[in-house]
Scaffold this active site. Structure first.
Site, PDB file in Angstrom:
ATOM      1  CE1 TYR A 141      -3.517   2.692   0.484  1.00 36.16           C
ATOM      2  CE2 TYR A 141      -2.323   2.921   2.400  1.00 36.16           C
ATOM      3  CZ  TYR A 141      -3.428   3.584   1.448  1.00 36.16           C
ATOM      4  OH  TYR A 141      -4.341   4.477   1.881  1.00 36.16           O
ATOM      5  CG  ASP A 235       5.977   3.633   0.504  1.00 34.80           C
ATOM      6  OD1 ASP A 235       6.188   4.410   1.659  1.00 34.80           O
ATOM      7  OD2 ASP A 235       4.733   3.523   0.582  1.00 34.80           O
ATOM      8  CE  LYS A 263       1.223   4.895   8.439  1.00 38.19           C
ATOM      9  NZ  LYS A 263       0.854   4.096   7.128  1.00 38.19           N
TER      10      LYS A 263
HETATM   11  C1  LIG Z   1       0.469   4.595   5.753  1.00 40.38           C
HETATM   12  C2  LIG Z   1       1.243   4.299   4.361  1.00 40.38           C
HETATM   13  C3  LIG Z   1       1.172   5.252   3.662  1.00 40.38           C
HETATM   14  C4  LIG Z   1      -0.076   6.364   3.293  1.00 40.38           C
HETATM   15  O1  LIG Z   1       0.408   7.348   4.508  1.00 40.38           O
HETATM   16  P1  LIG Z   1      -0.824   8.404   4.759  1.00 40.38           P
HETATM   17  O2  LIG Z   1      -0.334   9.279   5.493  1.00 40.38           O
HETATM   18  O3  LIG Z   1      -2.100   7.458   5.308  1.00 40.38           O
HETATM   19  O4  LIG Z   1      -1.295   8.991   3.277  1.00 40.38           O
HETATM   20  C5  LIG Z   1       1.848   4.870   2.281  1.00 40.38           C
HETATM   21  N1  LIG Z   1       2.772   4.005   2.259  1.00 40.38           N
HETATM   22  C6  LIG Z   1       2.933   3.401   3.282  1.00 40.38           C
HETATM   23  C7  LIG Z   1       3.936   2.218   3.336  1.00 40.38           C
HETATM   24  C8  LIG Z   1       2.277   3.346   4.450  1.00 40.38           C
HETATM   25  O5  LIG Z   1       2.039   2.313   5.470  1.00 40.38           O
END
Ligand SMILES: *Cc1c(COP(=O)(O)O)cnc(C)c1O
Length: 427
Positions: A141, A235, A263
């Site tokens: 994701y 990512d 995060k």
């Molecule tokens: C949480 C997450 C996202 C998206 O981040 P948001 O701040 O919710 O838009 C993208 N990539 C990874 C790996 C994530 O865990």
């Protein structure tokens, strides 16, 4: 007001009662707690009940709720003004902190969400390579931008279909779907003649449950990107400053061309970032031709929270060893408790991240993850919640340990798991 009443009211005015779908507890069939406040490792709902929190706002709160240092930094910053839409010193402080830490990150730009970070990283990668093709992996994701919301298509094609309503097939037609930990699925796409400008991957996948990429697989992916002139984007929105102070890097040693953060980098406020090699990042506007912007990007209050969080990470050399030890105690406890009543379980840990699947075979990709027993998960989740343990309400999420947790918190959760599995098995 009870949780139930409050959620009913929320549903009248907010679609599904939530501002992000997983919060609705849909996949475990329960109803969400409405949170009143947090303190350290615990949260309290509006009914005054206390829960040990393994969600931690889905990752950001590595120092738990209401950490004094982060709180002080934010309060001090608030007093100077909430936002200027002009450069402030703290943006450069946080940028330098990240660039100093990672050899492969020479420049970085801040945004407000992980979605924006990955979307912008992909745009600059495409602008740099002048190639439209993108490879993403099933089960990873990267936020909710259009081009990334795809699922496997039918038959032999590597093209995906939009996985969400409102996403035109046209916007996903350059996104190719590969299989996690399966390098031949990637080779096939590159060899098909598709003009791939970027490959994006979670080096430690945390959004199909916890599924780390194998070292050899990532090394081979790095080689393929170099051979075909594609930008490799790791990512690390979840794994950055979560799996270790250097994110996933110590687990595989593969250096990306671009990295995304989110995060933990915002200490609980709205910060995400993308950064990497200067020659790529210099393609961004105003220096280059790739447009990217944000009214609240690099917001001073958010920067102060991020600086406080990273400063604490830098000054606490035992942090990740401590968190990993607790994560192992927890998952070992889950495993023993499940096995003692004959329930199949797989567990894994990466620093402060932990995962568990109710299945008999190791999970290496999305297809494996889908084989786990989600009904068992829902029962376990409900039984734990009843006992004051707040776990992510989906089999396909990752759990998080935070710094204020201690051995007795973990014992509490393991004892709850023993009772929970017994209840599930013996009624
Ligand atoms: C949480 C997450 C996202 C998206 O981040 P948001 O701040 O919710 O838009 C993208 N990539 C990874 C790996 C994530 O865990």
């Amino acid at each position: 007001m009870t949780n139930k009443e409050a959620f009913k009211q929320a549903k009248e005015f907010i679609p599904g009662g939530v501002n992000s779908p997983v919060r609705a507890f849909g996949s475990v069939g329960g109803e969400p707690l409405i949170i009143d406040h947090g303190e350290g490792a615990y949260i309290y709902d509006i009914e005054g009940r206390k829960y040990l929190d393994f969600i931690q706002s889905w990752g950001p709160l590595i120092f738990g709720h209401c950490d004094k240092d982060i709180e002080d930094a934010v309060i001090n910053s608030v007093k100077n003004g909430l936002s200027f839409g002009a450069p402030t010193l703290n943006e450069t402080v946080l940028a330098k902190m990240v660039c100093d830490k990672f050899e492969n990150i020479e420049k970085i730009r801040f945004v407000s969400s992980g979605t924006e970070a990955t979307m912008s990283a992909i745009r600059v990668a495409r602008g740099y390579t002048n190639k439209d093709g993108l490879i993403k992996f099933e089960g990873c994701y990267h936020g909710h931008s259009d081009a990334l919301l795809i699922k496997a298509g039918s038959g032999a094609t590597t093209y995906g279909n939009a996985s969400s309503g409102g996403v035109p097939q046209d916007t996903v037609k350059n996104t190719h779907l590969a299989i996690y930990n399966d390098i031949s699925s990637v080779e096939k796409i590159f060899n098909s003649g598709a003009q791939i400008g970027a490959v994006i991957i979670e080096p430690i996948a945390g959004n199909m449950g916890l599924v780390p990429a194998q070292k050899e697989f990532l090394a081979a992916l790095r080689e393929l990107c170099d051979k075909f002139g594609a930008v490799l984007i790791l990512d690390e929105v979840m794994s950055g400053f979560r799996a270790s102070e250097f994110g996933s890097l110590p687990f595989h040693g593969v250096k990306a061309d671009l990295v995304t953060f989110g995060k933990v980098i915002g200490g609980g406020l709205n910060v995400a970032a993308f950064g990497g090699k200067a020659q790529i990042m210099n393609c961004l506007s105003p220096d280059g031709a790739v447009y990217q912007a944000g009214t609240l990007s690099g917001n001073p209050v958010a920067m102060s929270a991020g600086i406080a969080a990273l400063s604490k990470i830098n000054s606490n050399k035992n942090l990740y060893a401590k968190l990993e030890n607790l994560a192992r105690k927890l998952t070992d406890g889950f495993k023993d408790a499940a096995k003692s009543v004959g329930i199949d379980i797989q567990t894994d840990v990466r620093g402060s991240m932990f995962g568990y699947f109710f299945t008999s075979k190791p999970v290496r990709n999305y297809e494996d993850a889908l084989k786990s027993d989600t009904k068992m998960f829902a029962k376990f989740h409900a039984a734990m919640l009843k006992r004051g343990v707040y776990l992510a309400p989906s089999q396909f999420e990752t759990g998080f340990i935070c710094e204020p947790m201690n051995e007795s918190d973990i014992e509490f959760a393991v004892n709850a798991a023993k009772e929970a599995f017994n209840e599930i098995k013996n009624g």
